[in-house]
Design an enzyme around this catalytic site. Structure first.
Site, mmCIF file in Angstrom:
data_model
loop_
_atom_site.group_PDB
_atom_site.id
_atom_site.type_symbol
_atom_site.label_atom_id
_atom_site.label_comp_id
_atom_site.label_asym_id
_atom_site.label_seq_id
_atom_site.Cartn_x
_atom_site.Cartn_y
_atom_site.Cartn_z
ATOM 1 N N ARG A 33 0.843 -1.210 0.000
ATOM 2 C CA ARG A 33 0.000 0.000 0.000
ATOM 3 C C ARG A 33 0.879 1.261 0.000
ATOM 4 O O ARG A 33 0.597 2.222 -0.695
ATOM 5 C CB ARG A 33 -0.920 0.037 1.224
ATOM 6 C CG ARG A 33 -1.774 -1.182 1.399
ATOM 7 C CD ARG A 33 -3.181 -1.008 0.835
ATOM 8 N NE ARG A 33 -4.029 -2.092 1.275
ATOM 9 C CZ ARG A 33 -4.099 -3.299 0.700
ATOM 10 N NH1 ARG A 33 -3.386 -3.569 -0.373
ATOM 11 N NH2 ARG A 33 -4.892 -4.237 1.175
ATOM 12 N N GLU A 177 -13.644 -14.444 10.235
ATOM 13 C CA GLU A 177 -13.639 -13.934 8.858
ATOM 14 C C GLU A 177 -13.297 -15.009 7.830
ATOM 15 O O GLU A 177 -12.128 -15.183 7.473
ATOM 16 C CB GLU A 177 -12.636 -12.770 8.723
ATOM 17 C CG GLU A 177 -12.649 -12.143 7.336
ATOM 18 C CD GLU A 177 -11.572 -11.079 7.110
ATOM 19 O OE1 GLU A 177 -10.621 -10.992 7.914
ATOM 20 O OE2 GLU A 177 -11.696 -10.351 6.130
ATOM 21 N N LYS A 219 -17.436 -11.733 10.002
ATOM 22 C CA LYS A 219 -16.954 -10.804 8.975
ATOM 23 C C LYS A 219 -16.873 -11.609 7.687
ATOM 24 O O LYS A 219 -16.100 -12.553 7.578
ATOM 25 C CB LYS A 219 -15.574 -10.251 9.361
ATOM 26 C CG LYS A 219 -14.942 -9.413 8.244
ATOM 27 C CD LYS A 219 -13.810 -8.546 8.768
ATOM 28 C CE LYS A 219 -13.138 -7.789 7.653
ATOM 29 N NZ LYS A 219 -12.257 -6.729 8.132
ATOM 30 N N SER A 261 -14.202 -5.451 2.252
ATOM 31 C CA SER A 261 -14.424 -4.894 0.911
ATOM 32 C C SER A 261 -13.758 -5.750 -0.165
ATOM 33 O O SER A 261 -14.220 -5.763 -1.314
ATOM 34 C CB SER A 261 -13.991 -3.431 0.837
ATOM 35 O OG SER A 261 -12.640 -3.233 1.183
ATOM 36 N N GLY A 262 -12.678 -6.424 0.172
ATOM 37 C CA GLY A 262 -12.138 -7.466 -0.697
ATOM 38 C C GLY A 262 -11.641 -7.082 -2.082
ATOM 39 O O GLY A 262 -11.503 -7.952 -2.925
ATOM 40 N N GLY A 263 -11.438 -5.790 -2.342
ATOM 41 C CA GLY A 263 -10.987 -5.393 -3.667
ATOM 42 C C GLY A 263 -12.103 -4.797 -4.519
ATOM 43 O O GLY A 263 -11.888 -4.427 -5.672
ATOM 44 N N ARG A 292 -9.434 -1.432 2.658
ATOM 45 C CA ARG A 292 -9.208 -0.635 1.451
ATOM 46 C C ARG A 292 -10.326 0.363 1.158
ATOM 47 O O ARG A 292 -10.061 1.525 0.865
ATOM 48 C CB ARG A 292 -8.994 -1.564 0.250
ATOM 49 C CG ARG A 292 -7.604 -2.131 0.225
ATOM 50 C CD ARG A 292 -7.515 -3.321 -0.698
ATOM 51 N NE ARG A 292 -8.167 -4.507 -0.141
ATOM 52 C CZ ARG A 292 -8.235 -5.688 -0.763
ATOM 53 N NH1 ARG A 292 -7.717 -5.825 -1.960
ATOM 54 N NH2 ARG A 292 -8.807 -6.727 -0.190
#
Ligand code: 13P
Length: 340
Positions: A33, A177, A219, A261-263, A292
């Site tokens: 990042r 998750e 999650k 959000s996973g991308g 993200r």
């Protein structure tokens, strides 16, 4: 095990109009990042960046809790206060990522199993003392030709249940998750099928290990088509399929569900969440636990410069605000500009 504390923590995590900020990126992910904004990833740059997010004025209106990485739990805000105490003073619950990452599953090419159970009991006791009130463990399920296998789904469900039981024993709310990855060209139908199988196995394991669903937060990923799937799906379809799978698998007694959000793009993650919350008769609060999709604009605005802190905080506040509205089904695309 303090059941009253567990219940109080879980309820606060999913309080109306609030969600969780994930800033528990591992060293490697954080490096990626920071590379995207040409900033060197050091202990101090990580502290400065994460600290600016926590210091954002008013963020606590939309952020119920923050998932930290071990390093951050031990770092201090600019005023010298340890981050967990700093967050708690703002009314934000400190959480901690406790898994040690997804490793290759032996004899199962292309599949992963999450490690980190060894020594977890004393680590949780220390984290509780350091102020952590919830913990996260991420399992990774990959969709591909003939995968996920039964072995992969069950190995991950088993680890999630053992981790969750240890957390509850330590009076720390487990945020389980199981992430079905966005990578691949699979259809949304396939994602729905895999998500359902994963959640069924996960809750069967919770029951087998005596984990109380009343003090548990899920999650999960949303039901979406793979990022290389040629058929794009609309917001309503994602919302309907995701809620359908959750209703089939998640006990109504559970205090809430949060999403990664996973991308997905920032706006898709917000739009999908709002569409789900606009549905009637949901048995549990649904909210965000994005990394993200909450941080992207702030990270860019900051770009490693102290002079940009206010701009970065504004960008973060805006995304948190938009997702706070989405958690109540009240987000609309035009609010992105009107409230910017
Ligand atoms: P993303 O929202 O970027 O997927 O991250 C959430 C998370 O905590 C992944 O483990």
């Amino acid at each position: 095990m303090d059941k009253a504390l567990l219940s109080k923590t879980a309820a606060a995590m999913v309080a109306r109009g609030k969600g969780v900020l994930a800033v528990d990126e591992s060293r490697g992910t954080c490096e990626k990042r920071f590379q995207s904004i040409n900033v060197e990833c050091t202990e101090e740059s990580r502290r400065a960046y994460r600290g600016l997010l926590f210091a954002t004025p008013g963020a606590e209106q939309f952020v119920s809790g923050v998932i930290l990485f071990d390093e951050t739990l031990r770092q201090k805000a600019d005023d010298g206060t340890l981050f967990p105490a700093y967050l708690a003073k703002k009314g934000i619950l400190p959480g901690i990522k406790v898994d040690k990452g997804a490793m290759d599953l032996a004899l199962r090419p292309g599949e992963k199993v999450t490690e980190g159970l060894d020594g977890l009991r004393p680590r949780l006791a220390e984290y509780f003392k350091l102020g952590a009130r919830f913990a996260k463990w991420r399992a990774v399920i990959t969709i591909g030709d003939a995968i996920p296998s039964h072995a992969c789904i069950y190995a991950n469900a088993h680890a999630l249940a053992r981790y969750a039981a240890l957390c509850q024993e330590a009076s720390i709310v487990p945020m389980i998750e199981p992430e079905v990855l966005l990578d691949g060209s699979h259809t949304i139908e396939r994602c729905e099928e895999v998500t359902e199988a994963t959640l069924r196995a996960t809750y069967a394991a919770m029951a087998a290990h005596n984990v109380s669903v009343e003090q548990l937060i899920l999650k999960t990923s949303m039901v979406v088509s793979g990022k290389d799937c040629p058929r794009r799906t609309g917001v309503e379809e994602v919302a309907e399929r995701t809620v359908r799978v959750l209703k089939r698998t998640v006990p109504a007694a559970q205090p809430g569900v949060v999403f990664l959000s996973g991308g997905q793009t920032d706006l898709d993650a917000t739009a999908h969440l709002s569409a789900m919350n606009a549905m009637k008769g949901l048995p549990w609060p649904l909210t965000f636990s994005y990394s993200r999709a909450l941080q992207n604009p702030a990270l860019k605005a900051w770009s490693g410069k102290a002079a940009n802190v206010a701009a970065a905080q504004k960008a973060f506040h805006h995304r948190a605000h938009m997702n706070g509205l989405a958690a109540q089904g009240k987000w609309k695309p035009e609010l992105e500009r009107q409230l910017a």
